[in-house]
Design a protein around this motif. Structure first.
Motif, PDB file in Angstrom:
ATOM      1  N   VAL A   1       0.834  -1.204   0.000  1.00 47.68           N
ATOM      2  CA  VAL A   1       0.000   0.000   0.000  1.00 47.68           C
ATOM      3  C   VAL A   1       0.870   1.257   0.000  1.00 47.68           C
ATOM      4  O   VAL A   1       0.595   2.222  -0.727  1.00 47.68           O
ATOM      5  N   ALA A   2       1.937   1.249   0.791  1.00 49.09           N
ATOM      6  CA  ALA A   2       2.832   2.407   0.825  1.00 49.09           C
ATOM      7  C   ALA A   2       3.472   2.642  -0.539  1.00 49.09           C
ATOM      8  O   ALA A   2       3.615   3.788  -0.993  1.00 49.09           O
ATOM      9  N   GLY A   3       3.857   1.550  -1.202  1.00 46.57           N
ATOM     10  CA  GLY A   3       4.423   1.692  -2.535  1.00 46.57           C
ATOM     11  C   GLY A   3       3.440   2.289  -3.521  1.00 46.57           C
ATOM     12  O   GLY A   3       3.771   3.206  -4.293  1.00 46.57           O
ATOM     13  N   GLN A   4       2.198   1.808  -3.484  1.00 45.50           N
ATOM     14  CA  GLN A   4       1.175   2.376  -4.382  1.00 45.50           C
ATOM     15  C   GLN A   4       0.932   3.852  -4.061  1.00 45.50           C
ATOM     16  O   GLN A   4       0.618   4.659  -4.949  1.00 45.50           O
ATOM     17  N   GLY A   5       1.099   4.208  -2.802  1.00 42.08           N
ATOM     18  CA  GLY A   5       0.865   5.589  -2.390  1.00 42.08           C
ATOM     19  C   GLY A   5       1.818   6.587  -3.006  1.00 42.08           C
ATOM     20  O   GLY A   5       1.524   7.793  -3.035  1.00 42.08           O
ATOM     21  N   THR A   6       2.955   6.111  -3.525  1.00 41.59           N
ATOM     22  CA  THR A   6       3.878   7.050  -4.171  1.00 41.59           C
ATOM     23  C   THR A   6       3.255   7.694  -5.403  1.00 41.59           C
ATOM     24  O   THR A   6       3.683   8.768  -5.819  1.00 41.59           O
ATOM     25  N   THR A   7       2.246   7.070  -5.971  1.00 41.93           N
ATOM     26  CA  THR A   7       1.500   7.691  -7.074  1.00 41.93           C
ATOM     27  C   THR A   7       0.857   8.990  -6.608  1.00 41.93           C
ATOM     28  O   THR A   7       0.852   9.994  -7.329  1.00 41.93           O
ATOM     29  N   GLY A   8       0.294   8.975  -5.411  1.00 45.05           N
ATOM     30  CA  GLY A   8      -0.325  10.179  -4.869  1.00 45.05           C
ATOM     31  C   GLY A   8       0.675  11.286  -4.614  1.00 45.05           C
ATOM     32  O   GLY A   8       0.398  12.465  -4.871  1.00 45.05           O
ATOM     33  N   LEU A   9       1.836  10.922  -4.093  1.00 43.23           N
ATOM     34  CA  LEU A   9       2.899  11.917  -3.894  1.00 43.23           C
ATOM     35  C   LEU A   9       3.240  12.611  -5.209  1.00 43.23           C
ATOM     36  O   LEU A   9       3.330  13.839  -5.287  1.00 43.23           O
TER      37      LEU A   9
END
Length: 316
Positions: A145-153
């Protein structure tokens, strides 16, 4: 168990040399398309795969193992090949021939079993217990989930901020990560104007919609044209905790609306998307989500693993 904004920042630092900073297209004033279908392996999934594997330290001799409708498996296989480790991928019978061919081309050992994702996941879990391989879950692991969250960053930096993020949901790991990475939950102190999240699901796979109604993740029937990528039978526990706290708005779209959105992405923008990749865009085209005047909206186009011969016509 949850994921913090700091976890996403750390993930961005960890995987930065392994993933692409995908572009953002402003398709109309205040309308942005984040092109994650241009990511390595054809979807955002590679972000979570790299972060999970790189966070694990020394890997077992058996390598890594995953269950997938296709895109997560492609991502794990890609990451494993890049890092020089073995990958074993379990996929259900609904997985498309395009994705199966891609998995084999990446050198993964592929087992096709079960009619839906959850059955493939059971087989993968049993195999992992036998071999000791590192399990890389498709959506319900903090590192994923944290890895996918880099899209939001990336999205927030590239656009200067938006009012609304529209994202497809299956198991919910991508939407949950984006909710954290975009600052909706736990962003930097003093962050103002946090965006809202519109979570889009096919009518025939309403995992988040039913979870919000029930107050917890519950099983749903799986069907329709996006089942190979969004075909989780139940929203992940981690995603439910994040998305419910983020106040995610759940909307449903028909298969016909998804087909039309995919065709429009190709005809108007020359963008290749699979059905799951076009699901979020379908919410805007079909009027299921109608932005207010002046609202800055970002749509995440999340996958491109499809047969290009089918782009110019209906289903395929």
């Amino acid at each position: 168990m949850t994921v913090s904004y700091e976890d996403v920042v750390s993930a961005a630092e960890r995987i930065g040399g392994h993933v692409l900073r995908t572009p953002v297209l402003e398709s109309a004033p205040g309308r942005f398309l984040k092109l994650e279908q241009l990511q390595h392996s054809g979807s955002f999934k590679v972000r979570g795969a790299f972060n999970r594997i790189l966070s694990a330290g020394e890997l077992p001799e058996a390598g890594v193992i995953a269950a997938s409708g296709g895109n997560h498996g492609l991502a794990v296989a890609y990451a494993a090949r890049a890092l020089g480790v073995r990958a074993e991928i379990f996929v259900p019978e609904v997985t498309s021939p395009v994705k199966l061919a891609g998995l084999r081309a990446l050198g993964a050992q592929v087992t096709q079993t079960g009619t839906i994702y959850s059955e493939a996941a059971e087989a993968a879990a049993k195999r992992a217990a036998e071999t000791g391989a590192l399990k890389v879950h498709a959506y319900d692991q903090p590192e994923v989930v944290a890895g996918q969250g880099t899209t939001g960053l990336e999205l927030m930096a590239q656009t200067g901020g938006v009012d609304t993020i529209v994202v497809a949901v299956g198991g919910g790991g991508f939407a949950a990560g984006v909710a954290v990475g975009s600052g909706i939950l736990g962003g930097p102190s003093g962050t103002a104007g946090r965006p809202k999240l519109v979570a889009v699901e096919p009518e025939r796979i309403p995992t988040l919609h039913e979870a919000l109604k029930a107050g917890e993740p519950v099983p749903v029937e799986v069907g329709g044209i996006a089942a190979d990528a969004l075909g989780a039978t139940q929203l992940g526990d981690l995603a439910y905790g994040i998305l419910s706290r983020a106040g995610a708005q759940s909307v449903l779209v028909t298969d016909d609306a998804i087909v039309a959105a995919r065709r429009t992405l190709w005809e108007e923008h020359h963008l290749v998307a699979e059905y799951a990749g076009a699901t979020a865009y379908a919410a805007l085209l079909a009027g299921v989500y109608v932005p207010e005047p002046g609202e800055r909206v970002a749509v995440l186009v999340c996958g491109a693993n499809t047969d290009p011969a089918t782009l110019a016509h209906g289903r395929g």
